[in-house]
Scaffold this active site. Structure first.
Site, PDB file in Angstrom:
ATOM      1  N   LYS A 195      -8.529  -6.246  -6.757  1.00 13.03           N
ATOM      2  CA  LYS A 195      -7.933  -5.188  -7.584  1.00 13.03           C
ATOM      3  C   LYS A 195      -7.961  -5.561  -9.056  1.00 13.03           C
ATOM      4  O   LYS A 195      -8.161  -4.698  -9.906  1.00 13.03           O
ATOM      5  CB  LYS A 195      -6.484  -4.911  -7.142  1.00 13.03           C
ATOM      6  CG  LYS A 195      -6.415  -4.149  -5.833  1.00 13.03           C
ATOM      7  CD  LYS A 195      -5.009  -3.717  -5.508  1.00 13.03           C
ATOM      8  CE  LYS A 195      -4.980  -2.930  -4.207  1.00 13.03           C
ATOM      9  NZ  LYS A 195      -3.646  -2.528  -3.804  1.00 13.03           N
ATOM     10  N   LYS A 235     -15.112  -1.647   2.829  1.00 14.66           N
ATOM     11  CA  LYS A 235     -13.979  -0.979   3.492  1.00 14.66           C
ATOM     12  C   LYS A 235     -13.885   0.471   3.007  1.00 14.66           C
ATOM     13  O   LYS A 235     -14.127   0.741   1.833  1.00 14.66           O
ATOM     14  CB  LYS A 235     -12.708  -1.753   3.104  1.00 14.66           C
ATOM     15  CG  LYS A 235     -11.436  -1.246   3.708  1.00 14.66           C
ATOM     16  CD  LYS A 235     -10.222  -1.997   3.180  1.00 14.66           C
ATOM     17  CE  LYS A 235      -9.746  -1.471   1.844  1.00 14.66           C
ATOM     18  NZ  LYS A 235      -8.421  -1.945   1.435  1.00 14.66           N
ATOM     19  N   LYS A 245      -9.447   4.864  -0.474  1.00 11.69           N
ATOM     20  CA  LYS A 245      -9.245   6.070  -1.287  1.00 11.69           C
ATOM     21  C   LYS A 245      -9.484   5.779  -2.770  1.00 11.69           C
ATOM     22  O   LYS A 245      -9.603   6.699  -3.572  1.00 11.69           O
ATOM     23  CB  LYS A 245      -7.853   6.671  -1.039  1.00 11.69           C
ATOM     24  CG  LYS A 245      -6.708   5.707  -1.219  1.00 11.69           C
ATOM     25  CD  LYS A 245      -5.401   6.208  -0.569  1.00 11.69           C
ATOM     26  CE  LYS A 245      -4.442   5.039  -0.369  1.00 11.69           C
ATOM     27  NZ  LYS A 245      -3.274   5.337   0.425  1.00 11.69           N
TER      28      LYS A 245
HETATM   29  P1  TYM Z   1      -2.261   0.801   1.993  1.00 18.62           P
HETATM   30  O1  TYM Z   1      -1.439   1.944   1.532  1.00 18.62           O
HETATM   31  O2  TYM Z   1      -3.410   0.364   1.166  1.00 18.62           O
HETATM   32  O3  TYM Z   1      -2.837   1.115   3.434  1.00 18.62           O
HETATM   33  C1  TYM Z   1      -1.985   1.552   4.478  1.00 18.62           C
HETATM   34  C2  TYM Z   1      -2.440   0.974   5.798  1.00 18.62           C
HETATM   35  O4  TYM Z   1      -3.787   1.383   6.104  1.00 18.62           O
HETATM   36  C3  TYM Z   1      -4.563   0.231   6.427  1.00 18.62           C
HETATM   37  N1  TYM Z   1      -5.937   0.470   5.967  1.00 18.62           N
HETATM   38  C4  TYM Z   1      -7.020   0.420   6.752  1.00 18.62           C
HETATM   39  N2  TYM Z   1      -7.174   0.141   8.050  1.00 18.62           N
HETATM   40  C5  TYM Z   1      -8.432   0.180   8.553  1.00 18.62           C
HETATM   41  N3  TYM Z   1      -9.527   0.478   7.823  1.00 18.62           N
HETATM   42  C6  TYM Z   1      -9.431   0.765   6.509  1.00 18.62           C
HETATM   43  N4  TYM Z   1     -10.504   1.083   5.806  1.00 18.62           N
HETATM   44  C7  TYM Z   1      -8.122   0.743   5.912  1.00 18.62           C
HETATM   45  N5  TYM Z   1      -7.659   0.979   4.659  1.00 18.62           N
HETATM   46  C8  TYM Z   1      -6.327   0.795   4.709  1.00 18.62           C
HETATM   47  C9  TYM Z   1      -3.899  -0.912   5.687  1.00 18.62           C
HETATM   48  O5  TYM Z   1      -4.214  -2.139   6.264  1.00 18.62           O
HETATM   49  C10 TYM Z   1      -2.433  -0.559   5.815  1.00 18.62           C
HETATM   50  O6  TYM Z   1      -1.921  -1.004   7.050  1.00 18.62           O
HETATM   51  N6  TYM Z   1       0.624  -3.076   0.883  1.00 18.62           N
HETATM   52  C11 TYM Z   1       0.410  -2.009   1.826  1.00 18.62           C
HETATM   53  C12 TYM Z   1       1.623  -1.119   1.983  1.00 18.62           C
HETATM   54  C13 TYM Z   1       2.852  -1.872   2.324  1.00 18.62           C
HETATM   55  C14 TYM Z   1       3.144  -2.489   3.571  1.00 18.62           C
HETATM   56  C15 TYM Z   1       4.437  -3.061   3.407  1.00 18.62           C
HETATM   57  C16 TYM Z   1       2.462  -2.574   4.780  1.00 18.62           C
HETATM   58  C17 TYM Z   1       3.892  -2.089   1.496  1.00 18.62           C
HETATM   59  N7  TYM Z   1       4.861  -2.814   2.154  1.00 18.62           N
HETATM   60  C18 TYM Z   1       5.006  -3.765   4.459  1.00 18.62           C
HETATM   61  C19 TYM Z   1       3.058  -3.264   5.828  1.00 18.62           C
HETATM   62  C20 TYM Z   1       4.319  -3.851   5.662  1.00 18.62           C
HETATM   63  C21 TYM Z   1      -0.753  -1.156   1.355  1.00 18.62           C
HETATM   64  O7  TYM Z   1      -1.037  -1.071   0.203  1.00 18.62           O
HETATM   65  O8  TYM Z   1      -1.333  -0.436   2.323  1.00 18.62           O
END
Ligand code: TYM
Length: 333
Positions: free
Chosen positions: A115, A197, A200
């Site tokens: 990032k 990956k 968005k």
């Molecule tokens: P975020 O918002 O980027 O993504 C949300 C969830 O989607 C999963 N994910 C994917 N899984 C499979 N293939 C992909 N291409 C893909 N893109 C995203 C992510 O692994 C995630 O599970 N930091 C986290 C949000 C968060 C969180 C937490 C998660 C904040 N606090 C505590 C778990 C526990 C995040 O930015 O996810």
């Protein structure tokens, strides 16, 4: 018997609509775990502050994400569903845990490196600290399991390290959480570059499919999906990442296992695969889209639901924090 249930926590950032990667990698498990576990799910708005996001956009994205998740099956009657910033203990525990995370550990996080390389003009301290806030989210609720995609596994490892360090310096306080990954679709790949990956934040919108995309856009994106040079339809993620990705997406949306998916495409060509996958995705997303429209038509109802969730989450969070303050020696009245 309620007390015996294992606890589950997960969260998603409100940075626009979610992709089918988020859906397959995390949301489906989050929904499925509700019947068996004591689940808490949050819209992680504090995490979204690490990017330069306009207040109106954050407000809009937060409500939209809440509606999408509910339409996808997160049920506020079964789970505690809330907005992270409405429970101030997340930020408080985040600070405390900063003092239990090493600079060198945070610096090793690959997501931080990615990032900061993508947005060198805004490498803020929050971006660096982001995994520690995530640890706070999880540890605050004495979480056993965290359903996530593969890109969050390294952050989960850091949460475990922080929990263990706190427990050994003070006395056992936090549960040490475990990541729960789907069997297929831990890392759904970009349709335009299957080595990356699906995300968005991809600059090419043809690389990702959003849960709220219009059917004609979904069909077009799959039609243009990058495949491989020969014409065999087999599941082999290393040799055939594009085709394997399409098969993974198909399995998830058609609700069949990988063997069955591969069987259904025996002797077929790539064009057939692409249209069939697109149709399955369009059909699978239709009820989510419809449910979303209904929920968004009653924003006050949505806000109330989230406020009730925040109150329930606060109850648990307060109890954890009073334990934490006591263990740290912070004087309380
Ligand atoms: P975020 O918002 O980027 O993504 C949300 C969830 O989607 C999963 N994910 C994917 N899984 C499979 N293939 C992909 N291409 C893909 N893109 C995203 C992510 O692994 C995630 O599970 N930091 C986290 C949000 C968060 C969180 C937490 C998660 C904040 N606090 C505590 C778990 C526990 C995040 O930015 O996810």
């Amino acid at each position: 018997m309620e007390e015996c249930k294992k606890r589950v926590f997960s969260a998603i950032q409100p940075t626009g609509s979610i992709t089918i990667g988020n859906y397959i990698g995390a949301v489906r498990n989050m929904v499925a775990m509700q019947d068996e576990y004591d689940c808490l799910y949050a819209v992680a708005d504090l995490h979204s502050l690490t990017v330069d996001i306009a207040p109106a956009a954050l407000r809009k994205n937060t409500l939209e994400l809440a509606a999408i998740l509910m339409a996808a099956g997160i049920d506020p009657e079964k789970s505690v569903f809330f907005v992270q910033s409405q429970v101030h203990e997340h930020a408080e525990l985040g600070w405390v845990l900063n003092c239990y995370a090493q600079f060198g550990e945070a610096r090793r996080m690959t997501q931080f490196k990615d990032k900061s390389a993508k947005a060198p003009e805004n490498v803020n301290v929050g971006l660096f600290d982001y995994p520690v806030l995530m640890a706070a989210d999880i540890l605050l609720y004495m979480t056993d399991y965290v359903p996530v995609g593969k890109d969050q596994v390294q952050h989960l490892e850091l949460s475990r390290t922080i929990a263990e360090r706190f427990n050994s310096r003070n006395s056992p306080t936090f549960k040490v959480p475990e990541a729960i990954l789907p069997k297929f679709g831990q890392k759904v790949r970009s349709l335009s570059d299957p080595t990356a990956k699906m995300s968005k934040s991809d600059s090419d919108p043809n690389g990702y499919v959003l849960v709220l995309d219009r059917p004609e856009d979904i069909a077009r994106k799959f039609k243009r999906a990058v495949t491989d040079s020969d014409s065999k339809i087999i599941y082999a993620p290393d040799e055939k990442p594009g085709i394997s990705n399409l098969l993974t997406i198909y399995s998830a949306f058609a609700g069949v296992d990988m063997d069955e998916s591969v069987k259904r495409f025996e002797g077929r060509d790539y064009a057939y695969l692409k249209t069939t996958v697109a149709d399955a995705v369009i059909e699978g997303l239709r009820p989510i889209r419809e449910g979303y429209e209904k929920l968004m038509a009653d924003k006050d109802g949505l806000l109330k639901t989230l406020a009730v969730g925040a109150e329930k989450a606060s109850y648990i969070a307060r109890r954890t924090m009073s334990k934490v303050w006591r263990k740290l020696g912070c004087v309380r009245p």
